[in-house]
Motif scaffolding. Structure first.
Motif, PDB file in Angstrom:
ATOM      1  N   PHE A 179       0.827  -1.205   0.000  1.00 41.84           N
ATOM      2  CA  PHE A 179       0.000   0.000   0.000  1.00 41.84           C
ATOM      3  C   PHE A 179       0.864   1.258   0.000  1.00 41.84           C
ATOM      4  CE2 PHE A 179      -1.915   3.424   2.510  1.00 41.84           C
ATOM      5  CZ  PHE A 179      -3.033   3.710   1.723  1.00 41.84           C
ATOM      6  N   ILE A 180       1.855   1.307   0.885  1.00 43.99           N
ATOM      7  CA  ILE A 180       2.702   2.501   0.985  1.00 43.99           C
ATOM      8  C   ILE A 180       3.481   2.718  -0.304  1.00 43.99           C
ATOM      9  CG2 ILE A 180       4.711   3.489   2.160  1.00 43.99           C
ATOM     10  CD1 ILE A 180       3.664   2.194   4.751  1.00 43.99           C
ATOM     11  N   GLU A 181       4.055   1.652  -0.842  1.00 45.14           N
ATOM     12  CA  GLU A 181       4.832   1.796  -2.079  1.00 45.14           C
ATOM     13  C   GLU A 181       3.952   2.228  -3.249  1.00 45.14           C
ATOM     14  OE1 GLU A 181       6.759  -2.017  -2.437  1.00 45.14           O
ATOM     15  OE2 GLU A 181       8.540  -1.291  -1.378  1.00 45.14           O
ATOM     16  N   LYS A 182       2.750   1.688  -3.330  1.00 45.77           N
ATOM     17  CA  LYS A 182       1.843   1.980  -4.435  1.00 45.77           C
ATOM     18  C   LYS A 182       1.220   3.375  -4.313  1.00 45.77           C
ATOM     19  CE  LYS A 182      -2.271  -0.029  -6.533  1.00 45.77           C
ATOM     20  NZ  LYS A 182      -3.259  -1.096  -6.393  1.00 45.77           N
ATOM     21  N   GLU A 183       0.676   3.679  -3.145  1.00 48.57           N
ATOM     22  CA  GLU A 183      -0.046   4.929  -2.960  1.00 48.57           C
ATOM     23  C   GLU A 183       0.869   6.145  -2.790  1.00 48.57           C
ATOM     24  OE1 GLU A 183      -3.400   5.348  -3.206  1.00 48.57           O
ATOM     25  OE2 GLU A 183      -3.453   3.224  -3.761  1.00 48.57           O
ATOM     26  N   LEU A 184       1.921   5.989  -2.026  1.00 48.49           N
ATOM     27  CA  LEU A 184       2.760   7.141  -1.713  1.00 48.49           C
ATOM     28  C   LEU A 184       3.951   7.311  -2.634  1.00 48.49           C
ATOM     29  CD1 LEU A 184       2.727   6.957   2.180  1.00 48.49           C
ATOM     30  CD2 LEU A 184       1.260   8.287   0.687  1.00 48.49           C
ATOM     31  N   TYR A 185       4.464   6.204  -3.165  1.00 44.34           N
ATOM     32  CA  TYR A 185       5.663   6.306  -3.972  1.00 44.34           C
ATOM     33  C   TYR A 185       5.439   5.891  -5.427  1.00 44.34           C
ATOM     34  CZ  TYR A 185       7.881   6.964   0.517  1.00 44.34           C
ATOM     35  OH  TYR A 185       8.223   7.446   1.760  1.00 44.34           O
ATOM     36  N   GLY A 186       4.221   5.467  -5.757  1.00 43.34           N
ATOM     37  CA  GLY A 186       3.866   5.152  -7.135  1.00 43.34           C
ATOM     38  C   GLY A 186       4.579   3.932  -7.684  1.00 43.34           C
ATOM     39  N   ARG A 187       5.135   3.096  -6.841  1.00 43.75           N
ATOM     40  CA  ARG A 187       5.795   1.869  -7.308  1.00 43.75           C
ATOM     41  C   ARG A 187       4.771   0.751  -7.438  1.00 43.75           C
ATOM     42  NH1 ARG A 187      10.416   1.910  -2.835  1.00 43.75           N
ATOM     43  NH2 ARG A 187      11.244   3.955  -3.256  1.00 43.75           N
ATOM     44  N   ARG A 188       5.061  -0.147  -8.327  1.00 45.54           N
ATOM     45  CA  ARG A 188       4.155  -1.288  -8.513  1.00 45.54           C
ATOM     46  C   ARG A 188       4.871  -2.577  -8.351  1.00 45.54           C
ATOM     47  NH1 ARG A 188      -0.670   0.449 -12.158  1.00 45.54           N
ATOM     48  NH2 ARG A 188      -0.558   2.610 -11.661  1.00 45.54           N
TER      49      ARG A 188
END
Length: 183
Positions: free
Chosen positions: A174-183
């Motif tokens: 969640f943090i990587e996807k929502e805050l840092y745009g990583r997938r």
């Protein structure tokens, strides 16, 4: 040379108080209720001078030698729900009456203690993950969030903490996807 853990004053105090409890008359009273003596024989087949003492486990019902039993609190001294509150409550719960004590064999005691420990850790870890999740949803995460989540994921080998590990993995995604745009 083996490295020693740092000195923990609270652990020393807790151990000293527990040692005093183990010598209390209430403990002896509880032990005497489930005690039996069985004949003991020497190697040559003659009867030994002293009989062997055994105690009946309050959980599994097995008769166990005296060196493999403990007197256990039925409701734990440090409650799973609240954890350690203060020394007064600790002493009050430790020095209880015989109705809250049971004689228990070492394997049953280890199982019960481990279950209580896992329940306490699960509660603590979920509270810590709650605060990290709240911060993440507000867009404010600590700089060491990866290290914090790695601590929980590393618990994957500890039986009973599977829900914590899965939640930490999901929070990391969640943090990587929502805050840092990583997938």
């Amino acid at each position: 040379m083996k490295k020693r853990p740092p000195y923990n004053q609270n652990a020393q105090i807790r151990g000293a108080i527990r040692r005093q409890f183990s010598r209390s008359p209430v403990v002896r009273e509880v032990l005497m209720k489930v005690r039996r003596e069985v004949p003991k024989y020497n190697k040559d087949g003659s009867r030994a001078k002293k009989d062997a003492v055994q105690y009946c486990c309050g959980v599994c019902g097995q008769w166990t030698k005296s060196t493999a039993v403990s007197v256990d609190h039925i409701s734990p001294v440090i409650a799973v729900e609240t954890g350690f509150v203060d020394w007064n409550q600790f002493v009050e719960r430790l020095f209880c009456g015989p109705e809250n004590l049971q004689v228990i064999c070492d394997p049953c005691h280890n199982t019960k203690t481990q279950a209580e420990r896992i329940a306490r850790l699960t509660k603590q870890y979920h509270e810590e993950l709650d605060s990290l999740e709240t911060a993440a949803k507000q867009g404010v995460v600590p700089t060491d969030w990866k290290k914090n989540l790695a601590k929980y994921v590393a618990k994957k080998k500890t039986q009973g903490l599977e829900s914590v590990v899965e939640r930490a993995k999901g929070l990391k995604i969640f943090i990587e996807k929502e805050l840092y745009g990583r997938r």
